[in-house]
Design an enzyme around this catalytic site. Structure first.
Site, PDB file in Angstrom:
ATOM      1  N   GLU A 114      91.015  32.325 -96.472  1.00  0.00           N
ATOM      2  CA  GLU A 114      90.085  31.922 -97.539  1.00  0.00           C
ATOM      3  C   GLU A 114      88.936  31.540 -97.202  1.00  0.00           C
ATOM      4  O   GLU A 114      87.604  31.928 -97.642  1.00  0.00           O
ATOM      5  CB  GLU A 114      90.615  31.015 -98.320  1.00  0.00           C
ATOM      6  CG  GLU A 114      92.019  30.908 -99.242  1.00  0.00           C
ATOM      7  CD  GLU A 114      92.329  29.987 -99.986  1.00  0.00           C
ATOM      8  OE1 GLU A 114      91.465  29.098-100.603  1.00  0.00           O
ATOM      9  OE2 GLU A 114      93.453  29.338-100.085  1.00  0.00           O
TER      10      GLU A 114
ATOM     11  N   SER B  71     107.644  38.384 -87.324  1.00  0.00           N
ATOM     12  CA  SER B  71     108.878  38.144 -86.918  1.00  0.00           C
ATOM     13  C   SER B  71     109.691  39.214 -87.489  1.00  0.00           C
ATOM     14  O   SER B  71     109.138  39.934 -88.782  1.00  0.00           O
ATOM     15  CB  SER B  71     109.591  36.960 -87.470  1.00  0.00           C
ATOM     16  OG  SER B  71     108.578  35.874 -86.901  1.00  0.00           O
TER      17      SER B  71
ATOM     18  N   ASP C  26     101.664  32.123 -99.830  1.00  0.00           N
ATOM     19  CA  ASP C  26     100.254  31.372-100.157  1.00  0.00           C
ATOM     20  C   ASP C  26     100.657  30.111-100.623  1.00  0.00           C
ATOM     21  O   ASP C  26     100.667  29.711-101.803  1.00  0.00           O
ATOM     22  CB  ASP C  26      99.300  32.144-101.201  1.00  0.00           C
ATOM     23  CG  ASP C  26      97.983  31.584-100.951  1.00  0.00           C
ATOM     24  OD1 ASP C  26      97.810  30.567-100.578  1.00  0.00           O
ATOM     25  OD2 ASP C  26      97.144  32.330-101.275  1.00  0.00           O
TER      26      ASP C  26
ATOM     27  N   ASP D 136      95.749  25.964-100.463  1.00  0.00           N
ATOM     28  CA  ASP D 136      94.295  26.648-101.386  1.00  0.00           C
ATOM     29  C   ASP D 136      93.235  25.552-100.952  1.00  0.00           C
ATOM     30  O   ASP D 136      93.324  24.390-100.783  1.00  0.00           O
ATOM     31  CB  ASP D 136      94.632  26.099-102.736  1.00  0.00           C
ATOM     32  CG  ASP D 136      95.449  27.522-103.498  1.00  0.00           C
ATOM     33  OD1 ASP D 136      95.377  28.506-102.824  1.00  0.00           O
ATOM     34  OD2 ASP D 136      95.763  27.328-104.647  1.00  0.00           O
TER      35      ASP D 136
END
Length: 790
Positions: free
Chosen positions: A187, A246, A318, A321
């Site tokens: 971000e 991974s 996600d 924020d």
């Protein structure tokens, strides 16, 4: 003035004598591996056996003695690593290192991990708390009883470790959550680009992978318009910085030669010395565990417990924020909320600095989370009436991930595993599991936010409430699969859900190259053996390279040398093997294309000098006439075709200067970095663990090359498998394991780097507890009698 020969000889003998003395003095830092050591904390005797590779078997009569013994053994081999971990997590590095780590400490104090783990610890069940207490007792038994020299790092930094506490172990989980959560960092990058480019153009730098083999059958939430603010960069060094990759897969008994499931897992982390994992087998009357522990943590993180085997990959969800908080222009201690201005929560953090005055940091928190702006690199005096706050699910007081890991250690079948992972809160991971009953399972537990609007890609306004989180995805709705009809489950950080999944887990997913290759290899045989799965883990074919070459080989040429390069790459099979030369040519071309595509991006060109083939491939294929719009001009023409031709010409001209006997492995070698030794010029070279390596960024055998080196032909391998394991559910003692570097963190130990060749070449070991060798070392830990029991 000439120095007499006898005098010179005497000086050399003196230096040799002093050096020999220091060497033997430092050998006192090596642990006692045989004989008997009394530990007051033990209830009964524990046997510790080390084989000729340093692999440890702990035999205890009860689980709490096993935890104490594990704490003692971890401290014997890795105490400085453990201490560095807890100092990093609690923001106390500068106390022993000095001002060089102040920015790291400021960032960690702002996140508040130390207070957080204390709150997390209080809500754990009594059994889990007792396990942490027992482990701490074992660590402290070593600290208290080791009267000789401590490992070299303690001597170089001139300090002794403090007593270990149960909450110190919980710091490891928060640091792992930080390393495996890259959203806020992305971000910040997007916000910096957004100050120069349109949202549509910025989005093109993160293309969607159209070929992703989705594991389980998202919608696009409306994007909140970001506000133009200055966004800095995180201050963390590479070992602590966010990164993720991974592989894990599991196949059912119907697809194996044994008739039982086989599970494979290799988590990818920064390649450091010592590595993050410590192999151990622990035997108690009720359970036997074998696999990877992490120094500082009492439980098996990855492995089997004689009933089930499990592995992790990062989901890439996600869960972070950044909210833009608007300051009150009349009172900088307040920020705007939907209900009006509100006071920041404030605390003062005093950071002690070695040989310097203490540093005081004011930490502010808004309703969204800690304010990051003052501790990001490059944001000094650029607040401009706005601040960035971090919302992150890993910062919740009621996090029970440690409870989940404990319960996974004691699960006996898929139902137990499913119950255990309900408390796996952060970071969200994709877990694969197989039990001896024949079940295979995939689950992605963790707290993922539900947003009122937006898709989490950009910082959003925090004062309106329009972008707030309105909940967490219910655990029952998280991705999962049990015994699928195609008899296999594969995850390699690729997109986990299909487009009709009713929640947003992530808008950005890593590419699917590794997952697609794993599927290819699993499908080549109807019946897979353990050895087949070992071979798959070491595979070095790059689907990414073969696909992008379909575009690159159409490049017009203007000289015979460039045509020769094209011909050589057209005949390449895509294998990034140790002795090949084509991978060096290929990545050299990628280097120049990255510069031509992204080399003039405002403020962030260096962030795109990476091995991200998907980004480059999409830019070349979808914008053939304008892919070089933000690139460095390799030739003084605006035509992108000319830039493509010039990129190839530079590869060809430099290739003539390259020693043709130098292989990809040598040009792509791995240097395992040590946080202290590498900063000392002579010592760093003497103790360097370095080895030539195959593989690339998108191969199953992950070996991500750095593209930022000044020597264009050298692309050091900086990120790859820190651990490899293949579990045989028919006979768990037949499971295979590998770690990078070695078991010991002490460079004077023969177990410091003894796994290098094994790790590179795929020479796996077993943790079966059956090897009885003449040179095995036996240590007995016995209960120390107190005055009352004598």
């Amino acid at each position: 003035m000439k120095i007499p020969i006898l005098c010179l000889a005497g000086m050399l003998l003196t230096v040799l004598f002093i050096g020999t003395g220091i060497f033997f003095w430092m050998r006192g830092s090596l642990p006692q591996l045989t004989g008997n050591i009394q530990i007051q904390a033990l209830q009964e005797r524990v046997d510790v056996i080390r084989d000729d590779q340093g692999l440890v078997t702990i035999k205890a009569q009860n689980k709490y003695d096993a935890y104490k013994a594990l704490g003692f053994i971890h401290a014997q081999d890795r105490l400085w690593q453990m201490d560095f971990m807890r100092r990093a997590g609690s923001g106390r590095l500068s106390e022993v290192v000095g001002e060089a780590t102040l920015n790291i400490d400021r960032f960690m104090r702002t996140l508040g991990f130390q207070k957080l783990v204390e709150e997390n610890y209080e809500i754990l069940s009594p059994n889990v708390q007792k396990a942490f207490v027992a482990y701490s007792a074992g660590v402290n038994a070593y600290i208290n009883n080791h009267t000789s020299t401590l490992s070299p790092e303690f001597q170089l930094l001139n300090y002794r470790p403090e007593k270990w506490t149960p909450t110190d172990s919980l710091l490891w989980g928060r640091l792992m959550a930080l390393q495996l959560s890259d959203n806020f960092n992305r971000e910040l990058l997007r916000q910096r680009l957004l100050n120069h480019l349109s949202p549509e153009e910025v989005d093109r730098f993160w293309p969607q992978d159209k070929n992703d083999p989705q594991i389980i059958a998202s919608f696009d939430l409306s994007k909140a318009v970001p506000q133009g603010i200055f966004a800095g960069q995180h201050p963390l060094p590479w070992p602590l910085a966010p990164k993720d990759a991974s592989n894990a897969w599991v196949v059912s008994g119907n697809k194996t030669t044994t008739g039982k499931p086989i599970l494979a897992n290799d988590p990818h982390l920064a390649l450091d010395a010592p590595g993050p994992w410590y192999l151990v087998r622990i035997e108690t009357p009720d359970y036997t565990w074998a696999g990877a522990t992490s120094p500082g943590v009492p439980f098996l993180v990855l492995g089997h417990n004689s009933h089930i085997a499990w592995g992790f990959t990062t989901t890439h969800s996600d869960t972070q924020d950044l909210f833009i908080e608007k300051l009150n222009p009349d009172d900088p201690n307040q920020y705007l909320t939907p209900e009006g201005y509100k006071d920041f929560e404030k605390s003062i953090e005093t950071i002690l600095i070695k040989d310097q005055p203490a540093h005081e940091l004011t930490v502010r928190r808004s309703r969204h989370g800690p304010i990051l702006s003052p501790v990001l690199n490059g944001t000094a005096n650029k607040e401009d009436g706005h601040l960035l706050a971090l919302s992150w699910t890993a910062l919740r007081k009621d996090d029970l991930t440690a409870q989940a890991l404990y319960d996974i250690n004691y699960a006996k079948q898929s139902e137990d595993f499913s119950r255990a992972v309900k408390n796996f809160h952060s970071p969200q991971q994709t877990l694969v599991m197989a039990d001896r009953l024949g079940n295979i399972q995939l689950m992605a537990p963790g707290r993922v936010p539900v947003r009122k609007q937006g898709d989490g890609r950009y910082p959003v306004s925090g004062w309106t409430g329009d972008n707030d989180w309105v909940g967490i995805i219910p655990h029952k709705d998280l991705p999962k699969s049990l015994n699928p009809v195609d008899q296999k489950l594969v995850t390699a950080n690729n997109k986990l859900v299909s487009d009709d999944y009713p929640y947003l887990i992530a808008k950005d997913w890593p590419n699917s190259y590794r997952a697609r290759r794993i599927h290819q290899l699993l499908d080549q045989s109807d019946k897979l053996s353990v050895e087949d799965n070992l071979t798959i883990q070491m595979d070095t074919l790059s689907i990414a390279a073969l696909e992008v070459l379909e575009i690159l080989l159409k490049t017009p040429t203007t000289d015979p040398e460039s045509e020769t390069i094209k011909q050589k790459l057209s005949e390449w099979d895509g294998q990034l093997s140790l002795n090949a030369t084509e991978p060096a040519i290929f990545y050299h071309w990628i280097y120049w294309l990255n510069r031509a595509a992204f080399g003039s991006l405002p403020s962030d060109a260096s962030s795109f000098q990476t091995a991200n083939i998907l980004r480059l491939q999409r830019r070349l294929s979808e914008r053939p006439d304008s892919w070089c719009l933000y690139g460095e001009k390799l030739v003084n023409e605006d035509n992108c075709v000319a830039q493509m031709t010039e990129s190839l010409r530079r590869v060809a001209s430099n290739y003539e200067q390259l020693d043709k006997d130098i292989t990809w492995g040598e040009l792509h070698s791995t240097s395992f970095k040590h946080q202290i030794f590498d900063r000392i010029p002579i010592l760093g070279k003497l103790l360097k663990l370095k080895i030539a390596t195959p593989g690339g960024h998108d191969t199953i055998n992950r070996a991500s090359p750095s593209m930022k080196n000044g020597d264009l032909w050298r692309f050091p391998n900086v990120h790859g498998p820190s651990y490899r394991a293949v579990y045989d559910l028919d006979n768990l003692d037949n499971s295979r394991f590998l770690i990078a570097t070695g078991q010991s963190g002490n460079p004077l130990s023969k177990f410091y780097g003894n796994f290098l060749l094994r790790w590179r070449d795929g020479d796996y070991v077993k943790l079966d507890g059956k090897k009885v060798e003449k040179n095995a070392q036996h240590l007995t830990l016995s209960a120390k009698k107190t005055n009352e029991t004598k």
